[in-house]
Write an enzyme that holds these catalytic residues in place. Sequence first.
Site, PDB file in Angstrom:
ATOM      1  N   GLY A  33      80.645  58.162  21.109  1.00  0.00           N
ATOM      2  CA  GLY A  33      80.880  57.995  22.534  1.00  0.00           C
ATOM      3  C   GLY A  33      81.379  59.332  23.040  1.00  0.00           C
ATOM      4  O   GLY A  33      82.083  60.044  22.308  1.00  0.00           O
ATOM      5  N   TYR A  89      73.695  51.420  21.073  1.00  0.00           N
ATOM      6  CA  TYR A  89      72.561  52.146  21.627  1.00  0.00           C
ATOM      7  C   TYR A  89      71.601  52.529  20.512  1.00  0.00           C
ATOM      8  O   TYR A  89      72.013  52.752  19.375  1.00  0.00           O
ATOM      9  CB  TYR A  89      73.002  53.334  22.492  1.00  0.00           C
ATOM     10  N   ARG A 239      67.327  75.694  28.752  1.00  0.00           N
ATOM     11  CA  ARG A 239      65.907  75.959  28.941  1.00  0.00           C
ATOM     12  C   ARG A 239      65.178  75.235  27.811  1.00  0.00           C
ATOM     13  O   ARG A 239      64.999  75.773  26.720  1.00  0.00           O
ATOM     14  CB  ARG A 239      65.613  77.457  28.926  1.00  0.00           C
ATOM     15  N   ASP A 277      79.502  67.209  24.498  1.00  0.00           N
ATOM     16  CA  ASP A 277      80.837  66.912  23.978  1.00  0.00           C
ATOM     17  C   ASP A 277      81.322  68.047  23.075  1.00  0.00           C
ATOM     18  O   ASP A 277      82.507  68.394  23.067  1.00  0.00           O
ATOM     19  CB  ASP A 277      80.822  65.601  23.188  1.00  0.00           C
TER      20      ASP A 277
END
Length: 336
Positions: A33, A89, A239, A277
């Site tokens: 998370g 997920y 990119r 993160d």
Amino acid sequence: MKVVTFGEVMMRLSPPLNYRLPQAASLEITYGGGDANVAAALAWMGVPAAHVTAFPQHELGHAAAAHLRRFGVDTRHCLFTDRGRLGLYFLEVGASLRPSRIVYDRADSAFANLDPAAFDWDEILKDATWLHWTGITPAISAAAAQATADAIAAARRLGLTVSADVNYRRNLWQYGQRAQDVMPPLVAGCDLVVCTEGDADDLFGIRAEPGTENGFVRMSEQLAARFPQIKRVIATHRRTQSASHERICGLLWQEGQFYETPFYDIAPVVDRIGGGDSFISGFIFGAATYGSPQEALGFATIASALKHTVHGDINLVTPAEVEHLMQGNLTGRLVR
């Protein structure tokens, strides 16, 4: 230094290798998370870090907590509750021209159903120096938004540094309140934010030309003018060449000064989940370690680049590994 993070932890289920979900006969399990990933990356780098969340009171909730403890995260203030489930997920890792895809199954989670009054933030934060949260957390439910506000208020009372990755996820805001109403009062309590030009436009109506130095600087100046507590704004620019090839650089606005890094080339990408993160955890570490904003930004950007080479949500790299690349050793030669 001690960092406390607050947010939901989910179980991640992925087919092995680069299989697609319809092909999968088995799924690999890990946990993560956005906020928890920051705590785990910092703990792995030797920084005392705690994560606060709500887990279901059964084996899956305890397995998720044990996963964080495995990497050194303090979970003593996590809430275990009979209200709700563990969010899931499913990640299908892309390759070349086929992008990675995520399917969320997180409705009615224990975190969404948490009781804000269950967290004694003055006690939780009493030995901490830094609080970090992400915009995903208040998006999950009104209760989670209230708990975030309570945590920020306590951090301000106690004199902590507060950071947020605003990370606007439009589809998460499903409980009847608008991000544009909820987020500004929360961001007003922050000293540092991770924010792109797109998020600033979507959340705060701040418009700047995306993807340019001048656009990032103008956005940062407008953020700081609107929210005077903010002294630093950071972001990465990407990119994307393909699902297997990324180029990233780091940007920092600090009280009127602009800093940037070169673009770093990442190919092949092993796992890009948690790259953002890793950037903020790297910056927290770098800001506490180096006297130079440029060095802190360089550490953060290289830490994020390295995360793309690590399976799972958590950036399992050491300061020495990051510093080795900061010294220009970018060839990937075998280290003996």
